[in-house]
Write a protein that holds these residues in place. Structure first.
Motif, PDB file in Angstrom:
ATOM      1  N   LYS A 120       0.802  -1.219   0.000  1.00  0.00           N
ATOM      2  CA  LYS A 120       0.000   0.000   0.000  1.00  0.00           C
ATOM      3  C   LYS A 120       0.842   1.280   0.000  1.00  0.00           C
ATOM      4  O   LYS A 120       0.420   2.309  -0.513  1.00  0.00           O
ATOM      5  CB  LYS A 120      -1.022  -0.018   1.140  1.00  0.00           C
ATOM      6  CG  LYS A 120      -0.533   0.330   2.528  1.00  0.00           C
ATOM      7  CD  LYS A 120      -1.774   0.531   3.416  1.00  0.00           C
ATOM      8  CE  LYS A 120      -1.468   1.224   4.716  1.00  0.00           C
ATOM      9  NZ  LYS A 120      -0.895   0.418   5.789  1.00  0.00           N
ATOM     10  N   GLU A 121       2.070   1.202   0.503  1.00  0.00           N
ATOM     11  CA  GLU A 121       2.944   2.387   0.466  1.00  0.00           C
ATOM     12  C   GLU A 121       3.185   2.846  -0.970  1.00  0.00           C
ATOM     13  O   GLU A 121       3.220   4.059  -1.248  1.00  0.00           O
ATOM     14  CB  GLU A 121       4.312   2.108   1.118  1.00  0.00           C
ATOM     15  CG  GLU A 121       4.301   2.020   2.635  1.00  0.00           C
ATOM     16  CD  GLU A 121       3.973   0.611   3.114  1.00  0.00           C
ATOM     17  OE1 GLU A 121       3.740  -0.265   2.253  1.00  0.00           O
ATOM     18  OE2 GLU A 121       3.941   0.402   4.346  1.00  0.00           O
ATOM     19  N   ILE A 174       0.268   4.816  -2.061  1.00  0.00           N
ATOM     20  CA  ILE A 174       0.202   6.136  -1.409  1.00  0.00           C
ATOM     21  C   ILE A 174       1.167   7.114  -2.077  1.00  0.00           C
ATOM     22  O   ILE A 174       0.812   8.263  -2.369  1.00  0.00           O
ATOM     23  CB  ILE A 174       0.522   6.006   0.108  1.00  0.00           C
ATOM     24  CG1 ILE A 174      -0.557   5.150   0.789  1.00  0.00           C
ATOM     25  CG2 ILE A 174       0.633   7.384   0.762  1.00  0.00           C
ATOM     26  CD1 ILE A 174      -0.253   4.806   2.247  1.00  0.00           C
ATOM     27  N   ILE A 175       2.374   6.638  -2.346  1.00  0.00           N
ATOM     28  CA  ILE A 175       3.374   7.528  -2.947  1.00  0.00           C
ATOM     29  C   ILE A 175       2.980   7.922  -4.376  1.00  0.00           C
ATOM     30  O   ILE A 175       3.042   9.090  -4.768  1.00  0.00           O
ATOM     31  CB  ILE A 175       4.777   6.870  -2.926  1.00  0.00           C
ATOM     32  CG1 ILE A 175       5.230   6.682  -1.468  1.00  0.00           C
ATOM     33  CG2 ILE A 175       5.788   7.703  -3.718  1.00  0.00           C
ATOM     34  CD1 ILE A 175       6.509   5.900  -1.304  1.00  0.00           C
ATOM     35  N   LYS A 231       8.167  11.722   0.638  1.00  0.00           N
ATOM     36  CA  LYS A 231       6.939  11.024   1.043  1.00  0.00           C
ATOM     37  C   LYS A 231       7.298   9.690   1.698  1.00  0.00           C
ATOM     38  O   LYS A 231       6.708   9.294   2.717  1.00  0.00           O
ATOM     39  CB  LYS A 231       6.068  10.814  -0.197  1.00  0.00           C
ATOM     40  CG  LYS A 231       4.650  10.483   0.082  1.00  0.00           C
ATOM     41  CD  LYS A 231       3.862  11.717   0.503  1.00  0.00           C
ATOM     42  CE  LYS A 231       2.633  11.276   1.284  1.00  0.00           C
ATOM     43  NZ  LYS A 231       1.976  12.392   1.960  1.00  0.00           N
ATOM     44  N   GLY A 232       8.297   8.995   1.127  1.00  0.00           N
ATOM     45  CA  GLY A 232       8.731   7.708   1.676  1.00  0.00           C
ATOM     46  C   GLY A 232       9.228   7.860   3.107  1.00  0.00           C
ATOM     47  O   GLY A 232       8.857   7.092   3.998  1.00  0.00           O
ATOM     48  N   LEU A 270       6.612   8.234   5.518  1.00  0.00           N
ATOM     49  CA  LEU A 270       5.943   6.959   5.811  1.00  0.00           C
ATOM     50  C   LEU A 270       6.842   6.019   6.629  1.00  0.00           C
ATOM     51  O   LEU A 270       6.481   4.875   6.886  1.00  0.00           O
ATOM     52  CB  LEU A 270       5.540   6.260   4.507  1.00  0.00           C
ATOM     53  CG  LEU A 270       4.411   6.901   3.692  1.00  0.00           C
ATOM     54  CD1 LEU A 270       4.305   6.259   2.318  1.00  0.00           C
ATOM     55  CD2 LEU A 270       3.076   6.799   4.422  1.00  0.00           C
ATOM     56  N   LEU A 327       9.808   4.915   5.605  1.00  0.00           N
ATOM     57  CA  LEU A 327      10.590   3.999   4.762  1.00  0.00           C
ATOM     58  C   LEU A 327      12.044   4.460   4.748  1.00  0.00           C
ATOM     59  O   LEU A 327      12.337   5.650   4.870  1.00  0.00           O
ATOM     60  CB  LEU A 327      10.038   3.988   3.334  1.00  0.00           C
ATOM     61  CG  LEU A 327       8.579   3.539   3.190  1.00  0.00           C
ATOM     62  CD1 LEU A 327       8.151   3.657   1.732  1.00  0.00           C
ATOM     63  CD2 LEU A 327       8.401   2.108   3.690  1.00  0.00           C
TER      64      LEU A 327
END
Ligand code: ATP
Ligand code: MG
Length: 476
Positions: free
Chosen positions: A429-430, A433-434, A461-462, A465, A467
Motif C-alpha cells: 500500500k505504500e 500512497i506515494i 513522502k517515503g 511513511l 521507509l
C-alpha cells in the motif's frame, strides 16, 4: 435507356437472365436511390427473379468472376455475392403470409406483383426489368414514382397489414422519413400509432440498427420526434420519453429536456460522424427526471444528473443490445464530464482545474468540447455568442496547459517499480500512497510533470511513511 441501369453490371445480368430464359428485375433501394439521385458509398443491388434466385446468382457470379464466392440461404431462397464494387442479392419472387406471433413468414413462390406487395413501402417496391426485350421498363403498381416526387412514405397494402406482419417496418418508416426528409402519409402514420405494441416481437438488435441509422442522419431530431409522436419511443427507449414535458412552480419553468436533447443531437451532428458521440449527446441529460428538485430559493435543480446519468447507461445499453465494451464506457465518460468545461468557462479558471479535466478526459477532451458547444441551445443569440466565446477561451487554456504540463495522457514520471527499488520494499500500500501523492501534486501544480521533481517528492513522502532509502539512494 433507363439511367438506373447505366452500370455495366446490368448488361451482364441482362445476358444471364435472358439466356436462362427467366424474368428478372432490379428492385428496392437501388431504384429508389437512383431516382432520388442519392449517392451511396455501398452499392447494394437487389434482384428479384421469377424463378430461382439462387440459380441466377450462381450463373451471374461465374460470368463476373469465377472465383467469387456465392453465399446461399436456401431457407430464404436467396443468394448473394459481392465484388469490389457491388453487393448483389438475388431473391426468387415470393408471396408471404404471417402468423401473429413472429416476424417469420410462411413463404411460397409468387409473381412479381406478389413480391412487390410484401415490400414495406411504395418507394421500395419499384421494379425495373433487366430482360433484353423489356430492358429498363418500370413496374410500379403502387405509385412509387409518384410518392417519390411527393416525398411520401406509404405502405403498398393496407398499412395495418404491412405493419402487423412485420412491425420492424414501423421503425423503417421513421428511419426513411428521417434519412430522405420525407413525410409519412397520414393513414400510414395513424396505423403505426395503432400498432406500436407489436414492436415487442422485434429483436432489440434490429430495432437498434434502425435507431443507429436515425442517429447518423443529417437531422436526427426528426426521427426522434416521430418515434415520440407515434408512441414507439415509450416502448423502445422509455428513459428518453421521460425527459418530455415542462413543469412550472412559483412562476419558474424548466425547459423540455426531450426537445433540448434532440436539439443538442442535431447540433452535434453538424460536427461529428462519431455514432457514439451522437449517442452521448442524445443521452447526456438522461438523469434529469430522476434528479429533478424544486428549491424555493434557486428554482429547478438537476444536481448530479451527469453522474447519475452516466450510471444509467449500462442498463440502457444492455436493454438495447448495444455494446457493453469501451464504446459504452466512452459514452459514460462523456456524459459524466459534460458539465466540467462549462464550469471552467464560468469561473476564474485555475490551472489545476484545467489540468484535472485534461487528466480525466484524456484523448476524449476534444469530443467533450464538441458536446459542450452543442449543448448550448439558448434561443437568446447574445447569450449563445457569449457562451461560445467562453468556450473558445477554455479551448485556448486547455491547449496552453497541455503544452506546458502534458497531462492529457498522464503517465506517472515515477512508476511503481522505481518506488519499490528506491526503498527496497515489496509491492504494497505504500507504493500506492506515494504514486497517488505524486499524481495529486502534479495535477495541483505543486511540482512539474517531470522525473526529478517527482523522484524528490517520492523520497520525501517515503521518509514520511517511515521507509528507509535503499543503499544506492542513501549514498547519492
Ligand atoms: P438501405 O439499404 O439504404 O437501408 P434499402 O431499401 O435497400 O435501404 P434494405 O434493408 O437493403 O433497404 O432492403 C432492400 C429492399 O428489401 C427494400 O428496398 C425493400 O423493398 C425490401 N425490404 C427490406 N426490409 C423489408 C421489410 N422489413 N419489409 C418489407 N420489405 C423489406
Ligand atoms: Mg439496401
Amino acid at each position: 435507356m433507363n439511367i438506373c441501369l447505366n452500370d455495366k453490371i446490368f448488361e451482364v445480368l441482362c445476358n444471364v437472365v435472358t439466356s436462362e430464359n427467366v424474368r428478372a428485375y432490379v428492385i428496392g433501394g437501388w431504384v429508389r436511390d437512383c431516382l432520388l439521385k442519392r449517392n451511396h458509398a455501398d452499392k447494394d443491388i437487389d434482384i428479384v427473379v421469377i424463378g430461382s434466385g439462387i440459380n441466377i446468382a450462381r450463373k451471374a457470379a461465374r460470368k463476373i468472376d469465377p472465383k467469387i464466392k456465392v453465399s446461399v440461404f436456401k431457407n430464404f431462397g436467396t443468394a448473394m455475392f459481392k465484388n469490389a464494387e457491388y453487393e448483389i442479392e438475388f431473391v426468387g419472387a415470393r408471396k408471404e403470409s404471417y402468423d401473429r406471433t413472429s416476424r417469420k413468414p410462411v413463404v411460397e413462390d409468387g409473381t412479381l406483383e406478389d413480391d412487390q406487395k410484401r415490400r414495406d413501402f411504395t418507394i421500395n417496391a419499384l421494379a425495373i426489368s433487366i430482360n433484353k426485350e423489356t430492358f429498363g421498363e418500370f413496374l410500379d403498381p403502387f405509385g412509387g414514382v409518384e410518392d417519390l416526387k411527393k416525398k411520401i412514405i406509404k405502405t403498398p397494402l393496407e398499412p395495418d397489414k404491412t405493419f402487423s406482419d412485420d412491425p420492424l417496418r414501423m421503425m423503417r418508416a421513421i428511419r426513411f422519413a428521417t434519412q430522405l426528409n420525407f413525410t409519412i402519409e397520414e393513414n400510414t402514420f395513424k396505423s403505426i400509432t395503432e400498432n406500436v405494441e407489436r414492436i415487442k416481437i422485434v429483436s432489440p438488435e434490429r430495432i437498434v440498427t434502425e435507431l443507429n441509422k436515425i442517429l447518423m442522419c443529417e437531422h436526427p431530431s426528426k426521427g426522434f420526434i416521430l418515434l415520440e409522436k407515434s408512441g414507439l419511443l415509450k416502448i423502445i427507449l422509455p428513459e428518453l420519453e421521460n425527459l418530455r414535458g415542462i413543469e412550472t412552480k412559483e412562476g419558474k419553468t424548466h425547459k423540455d429536456n426531450f426537445l433540448h436533447s434532440i436539439k443538442v443531437l442535431d447540433n452535434i451532428s453538424k460536427n461529428t460522424d462519431n455514432l457514439w458521440l451522437r449517442w452521448a449527446a442524445l443521452l447526456h441529460d438522461i438523469a434529469k427526471p430522476v434528479t429533478k428538485k424544486y428549491l424555493p430559493e434557486t428554482g429547478w435543480s438537476f444536481h448530479g444528473h451527469e453522474y447519475v446519468g452516466s450510471k444509467m447507461i449500462p442498463d440502457i445499453f444492455r436493454k438495447l443490445k448495444l455494446p457493453l465494451n469501451e464504446k459504452m464506457k466512452y459514452v459514460q465518460k462523456i456524459i459524466d464530464l459534460h458539465l466540467r468545461p462549462i464550469v471552467l468557462s464560468q469561473e476564474l479558471v485555475t490551472d489545476s482545474a484545467v489540468r484535472r479535466l485534461l487528466f480525466e478526459a484524456g484523448d476524449d477532451i476534444d469530443d467533450l468540447m464538441i458536446l459542450c458547444e452543442a449543448d448550448i441551445t439558448s434561443k437568446n443569440e447574445a447569450k449563445k455568442t457569449k457562451h461560445l466565446e467562453n468556450f473558445k477561451l477554455v479551448r485556448i487554456k486547455l491547449k496552453e496547459i497541455e503544452e506546458k504540463d502534458a497531462v492529457r495522457n498522464f503517465q506517472p514520471p515515477v512508476d511503481g517499480s522505481e518506488i519499490i527499488e528506491a526503498f527496497g520494499i515489496k509491492p504494497g500500500k505504500e507504493v500506492g500512497i506515494i504514486k497517488n501523492a505524486i499524481r495529486e501534486a502534479i495535477l495541483d501544480g505543486i511540482i512539474p510533470n517531470e522525473h526529478d521533481a517527482a523522484r524528490k517528492l517520492m523520497m520525501d513522502k517515503g521518509k514520511e511513511l517511515g521507509l528507509i532509502p535503499a543503499v544506492t539512494d542513501a549514498l547519492s
